[in-house]
Write a protein that holds these residues in place. Structure first.
Motif, PDB file in Angstrom:
ATOM      1  N   LEU A 130       0.842  -1.185   0.000  1.00 44.38           N
ATOM      2  CA  LEU A 130       0.000   0.000   0.000  1.00 44.38           C
ATOM      3  C   LEU A 130       0.875   1.232   0.000  1.00 44.38           C
ATOM      4  O   LEU A 130       0.634   2.183  -0.727  1.00 44.38           O
ATOM      5  CB  LEU A 130      -0.908  -0.014   1.238  1.00 44.38           C
ATOM      6  N   ILE A 131       1.903   1.217   0.789  1.00 47.68           N
ATOM      7  CA  ILE A 131       2.803   2.357   0.880  1.00 47.68           C
ATOM      8  C   ILE A 131       3.482   2.569  -0.462  1.00 47.68           C
ATOM      9  O   ILE A 131       3.641   3.687  -0.909  1.00 47.68           O
ATOM     10  CB  ILE A 131       3.825   2.131   2.008  1.00 47.68           C
ATOM     11  N   TYR A 180      -3.575  12.298  -1.812  1.00 48.37           N
ATOM     12  CA  TYR A 180      -4.486  11.205  -2.133  1.00 48.37           C
ATOM     13  C   TYR A 180      -4.609  10.237  -0.964  1.00 48.37           C
ATOM     14  O   TYR A 180      -3.623   9.970  -0.272  1.00 48.37           O
ATOM     15  CB  TYR A 180      -3.981  10.431  -3.358  1.00 48.37           C
ATOM     16  N   GLU A 181      -5.806   9.705  -0.788  1.00 50.21           N
ATOM     17  CA  GLU A 181      -6.024   8.627   0.175  1.00 50.21           C
ATOM     18  C   GLU A 181      -5.919   7.324  -0.612  1.00 50.21           C
ATOM     19  O   GLU A 181      -6.578   7.153  -1.639  1.00 50.21           O
ATOM     20  CB  GLU A 181      -7.409   8.734   0.805  1.00 50.21           C
ATOM     21  N   VAL A 182      -5.094   6.408  -0.117  1.00 49.36           N
ATOM     22  CA  VAL A 182      -4.879   5.129  -0.787  1.00 49.36           C
ATOM     23  C   VAL A 182      -5.452   4.031   0.107  1.00 49.36           C
ATOM     24  O   VAL A 182      -5.111   3.950   1.290  1.00 49.36           O
ATOM     25  CB  VAL A 182      -3.375   4.885  -1.034  1.00 49.36           C
ATOM     26  N   SER A 221      -6.781  -1.321   4.750  1.00 47.63           N
ATOM     27  CA  SER A 221      -5.882  -0.372   5.414  1.00 47.63           C
ATOM     28  C   SER A 221      -5.689   0.846   4.508  1.00 47.63           C
ATOM     29  O   SER A 221      -5.797   0.760   3.287  1.00 47.63           O
ATOM     30  CB  SER A 221      -4.546  -1.034   5.746  1.00 47.63           C
ATOM     31  N   LYS A 222      -5.430   2.003   5.139  1.00 43.88           N
ATOM     32  CA  LYS A 222      -5.319   3.247   4.380  1.00 43.88           C
ATOM     33  C   LYS A 222      -4.027   3.979   4.700  1.00 43.88           C
ATOM     34  O   LYS A 222      -3.443   3.793   5.758  1.00 43.88           O
ATOM     35  CB  LYS A 222      -6.497   4.167   4.702  1.00 43.88           C
ATOM     36  N   ALA A 273      -1.084   5.694   8.570  1.00 41.04           N
ATOM     37  CA  ALA A 273      -2.241   6.155   9.332  1.00 41.04           C
ATOM     38  C   ALA A 273      -1.844   6.844  10.636  1.00 41.04           C
ATOM     39  O   ALA A 273      -2.547   7.738  11.113  1.00 41.04           O
ATOM     40  CB  ALA A 273      -3.183   4.985   9.611  1.00 41.04           C
ATOM     41  N   ASP A 274      -0.700   6.464  11.219  1.00 42.29           N
ATOM     42  CA  ASP A 274      -0.258   7.081  12.480  1.00 42.29           C
ATOM     43  C   ASP A 274       0.489   8.403  12.262  1.00 42.29           C
ATOM     44  O   ASP A 274       0.965   9.014  13.206  1.00 42.29           O
ATOM     45  CB  ASP A 274       0.594   6.109  13.288  1.00 42.29           C
TER      46      ASP A 274
END
Length: 137
Positions: free
Chosen positions: A4-5, A49-51, A57-58, A74-75
């Motif tokens: 995701l990253i 952008y939100e992935v 998980s985002k 997210a943190d």
């Protein structure tokens, strides 16, 4: 999460333009393509952008018009950063973060809200939304 990253890096923007190469390129050599300044391969502009990964998980991808990117977990910690470019019709991210590997994504056309699917060369597709569209739903 690492995939995701790496996608956020896939929102990588091609802010560089290049003169057309002579017919010396081989079919195997990647061809860096000119794209609109500050845009990824599908024409989406630089921005935040939100992935969303396949597991839900985002993360946040910051795609900058100067050809750099950063992925924020997210943190709130920066998980990865580097540069991006459009290569052979894909958005490719080259991280400068230790241990991170380069990754290229094929992107769908953006929807009416600016969201699109980005499919890495290896791994599961992710959903990418402009942060403003993601936060207004």
């Amino acid at each position: 999460m690492r995939k995701l990253i790496m996608l956020a890096g896939a929102l990588a923007l091609a802010a560089c333009s290049q003169e057309p190469a002579e017919d010396t390129a081989t079919a195997e050599a990647p061809v860096e393509e000119a794209a609109p300044a500050g845009a990824v391969a599908n024409g989406s502009p630089a921005g935040v952008y939100e992935v969303t990964n396949a597991d839900g998980s985002k993360m946040t991808a910051n795609i900058n018009a100067d050809g750099t990117y950063s992925d924020v977990a997210a943190d709130g910690t920066v998980a990865e950063e580097g540069t991006y470019a459009v290569v052979d019709g894909k958005t490719c991210f080259t991280p400068t973060t230790e241990g991170a590997k380069p990754m290229c994504f094929t992107e769908s056309a953006p929807g009416d809200d600016g969201s699109f699917t980005a499919t890495p060369d290896e791994g599961d597709p992710v959903t990418v939304r402009p942060a403003t569209a993601a936060t207004t739903e």
